[in-house]
Design a protein around this motif. Sequence first.
Motif, PDB file in Angstrom:
ATOM      1  N   UNK A  48       2.207   1.047  -0.810  1.00 34.59           N
ATOM      2  CA  UNK A  48       1.275   1.938  -1.498  1.00 34.59           C
ATOM      3  C   UNK A  48       1.848   3.337  -1.573  1.00 34.59           C
ATOM      4  N   UNK A  49       1.229   4.142  -2.403  1.00 27.29           N
ATOM      5  CA  UNK A  49       1.688   5.513  -2.642  1.00 27.29           C
ATOM      6  C   UNK A  49       0.575   6.477  -2.243  1.00 27.29           C
ATOM      7  N   UNK A  50       0.982   7.595  -1.620  1.00 28.45           N
ATOM      8  CA  UNK A  50       0.024   8.595  -1.162  1.00 28.45           C
ATOM      9  C   UNK A  50       0.649   9.974  -1.224  1.00 28.45           C
ATOM     10  N   UNK A  51      -0.198  10.991  -1.263  1.00 31.23           N
ATOM     11  CA  UNK A  51       0.278  12.376  -1.318  1.00 31.23           C
ATOM     12  C   UNK A  51       0.307  13.039   0.053  1.00 31.23           C
ATOM     13  N   UNK A  65      -4.517   8.568  -1.677  1.00 30.57           N
ATOM     14  CA  UNK A  65      -3.830   7.440  -2.287  1.00 30.57           C
ATOM     15  C   UNK A  65      -3.607   7.683  -3.772  1.00 30.57           C
ATOM     16  N   UNK A  66      -2.466   7.221  -4.270  1.00 29.51           N
ATOM     17  CA  UNK A  66      -2.107   7.393  -5.677  1.00 29.51           C
ATOM     18  C   UNK A  66      -1.902   6.005  -6.276  1.00 29.51           C
ATOM     19  N   UNK A  67      -2.632   5.731  -7.349  1.00 26.17           N
ATOM     20  CA  UNK A  67      -2.464   4.476  -8.066  1.00 26.17           C
ATOM     21  C   UNK A  67      -2.004   4.809  -9.473  1.00 26.17           C
ATOM     22  N   UNK A  68      -1.069   4.036  -9.988  1.00 22.09           N
ATOM     23  CA  UNK A  68      -0.535   4.276 -11.326  1.00 22.09           C
ATOM     24  C   UNK A  68      -1.616   4.133 -12.388  1.00 22.09           C
ATOM     25  N   UNK A  69      -1.480   4.909 -13.441  1.00 25.40           N
ATOM     26  CA  UNK A  69      -2.421   4.813 -14.547  1.00 25.40           C
ATOM     27  C   UNK A  69      -2.104   3.571 -15.361  1.00 25.40           C
ATOM     28  N   UNK A  70      -3.085   2.727 -15.536  1.00 21.74           N
ATOM     29  CA  UNK A  70      -2.896   1.488 -16.286  1.00 21.74           C
ATOM     30  C   UNK A  70      -3.534   1.626 -17.670  1.00 21.74           C
ATOM     31  N   UNK A  86       9.186  10.066  -2.810  1.00 19.47           N
ATOM     32  CA  UNK A  86       9.662   9.659  -4.134  1.00 19.47           C
ATOM     33  C   UNK A  86       9.259  10.692  -5.181  1.00 19.47           C
ATOM     34  N   UNK A  87       9.916  10.647  -6.338  1.00 18.38           N
ATOM     35  CA  UNK A  87       9.628  11.612  -7.390  1.00 18.38           C
ATOM     36  C   UNK A  87       8.341  11.298  -8.142  1.00 18.38           C
ATOM     37  N   UNK A  88       8.021  10.011  -8.280  1.00 21.40           N
ATOM     38  CA  UNK A  88       6.757   9.644  -8.931  1.00 21.40           C
ATOM     39  C   UNK A  88       6.286   8.314  -8.380  1.00 21.40           C
ATOM     40  N   UNK A  89       4.984   8.067  -8.538  1.00 23.01           N
ATOM     41  CA  UNK A  89       4.430   6.844  -7.984  1.00 23.01           C
ATOM     42  C   UNK A  89       4.877   5.635  -8.802  1.00 23.01           C
ATOM     43  N   UNK A  90       4.882   4.516  -8.146  1.00 18.66           N
ATOM     44  CA  UNK A  90       5.174   3.246  -8.793  1.00 18.66           C
ATOM     45  C   UNK A  90       3.940   2.371  -8.680  1.00 18.66           C
ATOM     46  N   UNK A  91       4.127   1.102  -8.922  1.00 15.52           N
ATOM     47  CA  UNK A  91       3.015   0.163  -8.814  1.00 15.52           C
ATOM     48  C   UNK A  91       2.913  -0.305  -7.370  1.00 15.52           C
ATOM     49  N   UNK A  92       1.782  -0.067  -6.756  1.00 18.11           N
ATOM     50  CA  UNK A  92       1.554  -0.553  -5.404  1.00 18.11           C
ATOM     51  C   UNK A  92       1.353  -2.057  -5.433  1.00 18.11           C
TER      52      UNK A  92
END
Length: 116
Positions: free
Chosen positions: A22-25, A41-46, A81-87
């Motif tokens: 997962x991705x978080x700030x 938590x950061x979730x990719x925009x779908x 990381x530079x940007x979030x990916x798909x968790x």
Amino acid sequence: MSIVKSPIYKVIFHNNNKVYELYARAIYQSDMYGFIEVEEFVFGEQSQLVVNPGEEKLKTEFNGVTRSYIPMHAIVRIDEVEKEGAGKIVESEGGSNIRSFPIPGGRPVSKGPDSE
């Protein structure tokens, strides 16, 4: 004028025979001994047309969670990381080469009658 972006972290950890990514700030060492705090938590925009079932499962599990406490021994890796990916959540393979670190303060080694 430069805009300072807050860092994004990719957190990979074990939970119930599954590997979570997962991705978080925000990530901190917790005041609770042996835990890492994960927030924002950061979730990719779908788009409406493409749905990632792995990330949807992750969103559902963490819906309403503002902060998660993850045991340090469950952490596999944390990357900035530079940007979030798909968790995602994937089944842990039985033959995996990923192992937990020994837990500090574990059970003492028993000594035989000859040792002092």
